[in-house]
Design a protein around this motif. Structure first.
Motif, short mmCIF file in Angstrom:
data_model
loop_
_atom_site.label_atom_id
_atom_site.label_comp_id
_atom_site.label_asym_id
_atom_site.label_seq_id
_atom_site.Cartn_x
_atom_site.Cartn_y
_atom_site.Cartn_z
N ARG A 55 17.18 51.67 40.69
CA ARG A 55 17.93 52.86 40.30
C ARG A 55 17.25 54.12 40.83
NH1 ARG A 55 21.87 52.29 36.26
NH2 ARG A 55 22.21 50.10 35.73
N PHE A 59 21.04 53.48 48.86
CA PHE A 59 21.81 52.26 49.11
C PHE A 59 22.53 52.40 50.44
CE2 PHE A 59 25.57 49.58 48.73
CZ PHE A 59 25.11 48.45 48.05
N PRO A 79 22.48 55.79 42.09
CA PRO A 79 21.76 55.94 43.36
C PRO A 79 21.43 57.39 43.65
CG PRO A 79 24.08 55.79 43.81
CD PRO A 79 23.93 55.63 42.31
#
Length: 235
Positions: A55, A59, A79
């Motif tokens: 977290r 990404f 993200p």
């Protein structure tokens, strides 16, 4: 000033307490048919990504298609940023619409759209099966009008990344070769769909680059999803 218009419909849904909007152009499309029912496609695969994504990380969605995985990550996994790669113009128009509908333009980097990833520069045409944008394959071509293929290392250029999801319909090993500098620098966890015909080459790449398989999931007979992590971070 130019404008564009896409015929379709918007599905408003609430999934696990989060409002989500899906734009539907073809309700018979494999992925869009799930969106038309107010649900994400491939929930098991998304659950695996959830277990391994750090977290607050970056990404990279390689083979974003209409944005199923990107929307999920933005809505549920907190993200820092999502970087999208998608060559197919038909999918890109729907992806952009989904990102806008969900007010995610501040989180999603769309600057890498319009190219396919490979191990060298080249050209290719998208081959799109009927009612299945997600199964689009890139076919090598010398035609000047074909879409560009590029190395991921050249596109990312030392940008920090923490997780890679890759679904490129048979191009995965070539794309991995073109990302080796980035992968060596950042050592991201990766969730990759691998065609059966590429299984041996993929396994060799994993071993040679210091990764191990942490989990697998098979939805279709012709491919398998591999969750791989750097061996130095394996539990």
């Amino acid at each position: 000033m130019s404008t564009s218009h896409i015929d379709g419909s918007i599905v408003f849904t609430n999934i696990s307490g989060r409002d989500v909007r899906f734009f539907i152009k073809n309700p018979y499309d494999v992925i869009q048919s799930h969106h038309s029912r107010g649900e994400f496609y491939e929930p098991e695969e998304l659950g695996i990504i959830k277990d391994f994504f750090p977290r607050g990380g970056v990404f990279v969605d390689i083979g974003t298609n209409v944005g199923n995985h990107t929307l999920y990550v933005c809505k549920f996994l907190n993200p820092r940023q999502v970087i999208t790669f998608e060559p197919n113009p038909d999918a890109i128009s729907l992806l952009r619409t989904n990102i806008s509908l969900n007010d995610l333009t501040h989180l999603v980097d769309l600057s890498c759209l319009g190219v396919g990833l490979s191990d060298a520069q080249g050209k290719a045409f998208p081959s799109i099966p009927q009612n299945n944008l997600g199964a689009t394959r890139m076919i090598d071509s010398d035609d000047v009008s074909a879409l560009p293929l590029v190395r991921g290392d050249d596109m990312l250029q030392h940008r920090r990344i923490d997780f890679i999801k890759m679904d490129v319909e048979g191009m995965e090993v070539r794309a991995l070769h073109g990302l080796e500098e980035t992968i060596a620098r950042w050592r991201p966890a990766m969730f990759i769909e691998v065609d059966e015909r590429n299984a041996g080459d993929f396994d060799s790449w994993v071993q040679r680059n210091g990764y191990i398989s942490a989990q697998r999931f098979r939805r279709y007979t012709e491919n398998e999803n591999h969750m791989i992590v750097p061996i130095e971070r394996a539990v």
